[in-house]
Scaffold this motif. Structure first.
Motif, PDB file in Angstrom:
ATOM      1  N   ASN A 167      53.547  33.654  12.990  1.00 52.71           N
ATOM      2  CA  ASN A 167      54.185  33.381  14.285  1.00 52.71           C
ATOM      3  C   ASN A 167      53.281  32.507  15.159  1.00 52.71           C
ATOM      4  O   ASN A 167      53.147  32.729  16.372  1.00 52.71           O
ATOM      5  N   LEU A 168      52.671  31.504  14.548  1.00 49.08           N
ATOM      6  CA  LEU A 168      51.788  30.570  15.254  1.00 49.08           C
ATOM      7  C   LEU A 168      52.558  29.836  16.345  1.00 49.08           C
ATOM      8  O   LEU A 168      53.686  29.394  16.138  1.00 49.08           O
ATOM      9  N   LYS A 169      51.921  29.695  17.521  1.00 49.79           N
ATOM     10  CA  LYS A 169      52.553  29.032  18.664  1.00 49.79           C
ATOM     11  C   LYS A 169      51.708  27.854  19.126  1.00 49.79           C
ATOM     12  O   LYS A 169      50.519  27.752  18.808  1.00 49.79           O
ATOM     13  N   ASP A 170      52.337  26.969  19.885  1.00 41.17           N
ATOM     14  CA  ASP A 170      51.611  25.860  20.498  1.00 41.17           C
ATOM     15  C   ASP A 170      50.489  26.398  21.385  1.00 41.17           C
ATOM     16  O   ASP A 170      50.611  27.469  22.004  1.00 41.17           O
ATOM     17  N   ASP A 171      49.390  25.636  21.433  1.00 32.91           N
ATOM     18  CA  ASP A 171      48.236  25.926  22.294  1.00 32.91           C
ATOM     19  C   ASP A 171      47.413  27.127  21.831  1.00 32.91           C
ATOM     20  O   ASP A 171      46.479  27.544  22.533  1.00 32.91           O
ATOM     21  N   GLU A 172      47.729  27.700  20.677  1.00 34.62           N
ATOM     22  CA  GLU A 172      46.900  28.778  20.151  1.00 34.62           C
ATOM     23  C   GLU A 172      45.738  28.205  19.348  1.00 34.62           C
ATOM     24  O   GLU A 172      45.685  27.007  19.065  1.00 34.62           O
ATOM     25  N   VAL A 173      44.820  29.083  18.966  1.00 41.10           N
ATOM     26  CA  VAL A 173      43.665  28.698  18.142  1.00 41.10           C
ATOM     27  C   VAL A 173      43.807  29.371  16.784  1.00 41.10           C
ATOM     28  O   VAL A 173      43.949  30.592  16.696  1.00 41.10           O
TER      29      VAL A 173
ATOM     30  N   GLU B 210      48.668  21.715   7.418  1.00 44.25           N
ATOM     31  CA  GLU B 210      50.056  22.147   7.636  1.00 44.25           C
ATOM     32  C   GLU B 210      50.214  22.739   9.041  1.00 44.25           C
ATOM     33  O   GLU B 210      51.243  22.535   9.687  1.00 44.25           O
ATOM     34  N   ALA B 211      49.204  23.473   9.511  1.00 41.20           N
ATOM     35  CA  ALA B 211      49.255  24.054  10.855  1.00 41.20           C
ATOM     36  C   ALA B 211      49.277  22.963  11.919  1.00 41.20           C
ATOM     37  O   ALA B 211      50.028  23.046  12.899  1.00 41.20           O
ATOM     38  N   SER B 212      48.462  21.930  11.736  1.00 39.53           N
ATOM     39  CA  SER B 212      48.410  20.832  12.706  1.00 39.53           C
ATOM     40  C   SER B 212      49.710  20.040  12.738  1.00 39.53           C
ATOM     41  O   SER B 212      50.091  19.497  13.785  1.00 39.53           O
ATOM     42  N   LEU B 213      50.387  19.956  11.605  1.00 38.36           N
ATOM     43  CA  LEU B 213      51.676  19.272  11.550  1.00 38.36           C
ATOM     44  C   LEU B 213      52.801  20.150  12.110  1.00 38.36           C
ATOM     45  O   LEU B 213      53.824  19.640  12.577  1.00 38.36           O
ATOM     46  N   TYR B 214      52.607  21.455  12.058  1.00 31.75           N
ATOM     47  CA  TYR B 214      53.645  22.422  12.447  1.00 31.75           C
ATOM     48  C   TYR B 214      53.649  22.701  13.952  1.00 31.75           C
ATOM     49  O   TYR B 214      54.705  22.760  14.585  1.00 31.75           O
ATOM     50  N   LYS B 215      52.457  22.871  14.533  1.00 29.55           N
ATOM     51  CA  LYS B 215      52.346  23.204  15.951  1.00 29.55           C
ATOM     52  C   LYS B 215      51.233  22.402  16.618  1.00 29.55           C
ATOM     53  O   LYS B 215      50.307  21.920  15.951  1.00 29.55           O
TER      54      LYS B 215
END
Length: 377
Positions: free
Chosen positions: A165-171, A185-190
């Motif tokens: 459940n990764l969200k924008d502006d998280e680390v 993939e995380a950088s492309l996703y959020k």
């Protein structure tokens, strides 16, 4: 992927406005008015379904195939087969049977190198799905030119991100980043800060090369520098393919790696943070997580290339953490309360009385009596 059908279903609904008809092990049957499915990230491939059926043996399989309509095959073709389970036949036998029907009845020529159409046969135990491949292998990433022995399937990495459940502006932190697939993939996703760590400099170089091709700004650092780069309680999500015992990594080494991992995560991870780990032997990881006050929230068994793997989702066990805080900071009052319960038994309520000084005069010293009983109650 087998075991992640729910995650893929959500992506179908979001990306192509798909209506889910049914789900099976590693398969989703859906309908959609859209024709382009090549942007899907969490599925291996999309087929135009010709037929699904169950069978008992190779003769039964042949009976189901011989009257199928392969008119959707355009130009030259090739038959690809993905087979899982124990059978008295192999993938070549399956390809030969299907190929003979297409060649004999529909007069299509075979081209193994550059076919216009790929007929895909997917067999899992006694169930078979046959269709025309519309997308090719979606787990292939153009940016991924550097891969290693610890690399994982890109669709699997994407599904782990969705499970977190990764969200924008998280680390996000990947403490065993390998070739960087989870981080990229995380950088492309959020739109979030993504940090990958590894002890192997060669792996870090590969991560940076892949990230540059993908045009993302993921950070890749040596594991020994994590405490210099990450603040206390800064990380929201931890996602990684964690090491397991192999011929090169002994059981004792794995134990040390896990203890070091959870010790660091207690420093870096926020109290409401989440860990999503991929491993092949979950028992040892779960035991170490529990030792460091991490609670197993979910365990998902996935079957990939005839291997069983597990996605484990952990959260910090705040009950244990708060109990530790209470024991340290309020130990005298806590112990007094426990002593009262032990002596008087478990009751719905307790009465604690305080008095005044022997002189009978009320003064500031009485405040201690009031505070003591109030804290214990």
């Amino acid at each position: 992927l087998n075991g992640l059908e729910n995650i893929a279903s959500e992506e179908f609904k979001e990306a192509v406005n798909g209506k889910i008809i049914s789900k099976d092990k590693g398969k989703i049957i859906f309908s959609s008015k859209k024709k382009n499915f090549k942007d899907l990230k969490g599925v291996e491939r999309v087929l135009k379904l010709i037929k699904e059926f169950s069978f008992n043996n190779i003769e039964d399989f042949e009976d189901n195939v011989k009257d199928l309509d392969f008119s959707l095959v355009k130009g030259t073709f090739r038959v690809d087969c993905n087979r899982m389970g124990e059978h008295d036949f192999n993938s070549v036998d399956v390809g030969g049977i299907v190929g003979e029907v297409i060649f004999g009845k529909f007069k299509k020529k075979v081209n193994f190198k550059q076919p216009k159409s790929i007929v895909y046969v997917d067999i899992f135990n006694d169930k078979c799905f046959i269709g025309i491949d519309l997308t090719g292998k979606l787990s292939k990433r153009d940016y991924r030119i550097k891969v290693h022995a610890s690399s994982i399937n890109a669709c699997l990495a994407y599904c782990m991100l969705r499970l977190s459940n990764l969200k924008d502006d998280e680390v996000l932190l990947d403490p065993f980043c390998g070739d960087g697939i989870v981080c990229i993939e995380a950088s492309l996703y959020k739109k979030c800060r993504v940090i990958g760590a590894d002890k192997r400099e060669g792996y870090l170089r590969s991560c940076r090369i892949n990230a540059k091709i993908a045009k993302v700004n993921s950070e890749f650092i040596d594991s020994s520098l994590l405490e210099d780069k990450i603040k206390k309680k800064e990380v929201d999500k931890v996602i990684s393919n964690v090491p397991c015992q192999t011929k090169r990594i002994r059981d004792g080494q794995v134990e040390r790696i896990y203890k070091e991992l959870f010790d660091k995560l207690n420093k870096f991870l926020k109290d409401n943070g989440k860990c999503v780990f991929l491993c092949s032997s979950p028992g040892q990881l779960i035991n170490n997580a529990n030792d460091y006050d991490f609670r197993l929230k979910d365990k998902i068994e996935i079957k990939f290339k005839d291997r069983n793997q597990y996605i484990l989702i952990f959260e910090k066990d705040l009950n244990k953490l708060w109990k530790g805080v209470i024991n340290m900071d309020l130990h005298w009052a806590d112990k007094a309360a426990e002593r009262v319960i032990k002596e008087k038994g478990n009751k719905p309520s307790y009465v604690c009385a305080s008095g005044i000084t022997p002189s009978g005069t009320v003064h500031v010293g009485n405040l201690r009596e009031i505070i003591t009983t109030d804290l214990i109650v």
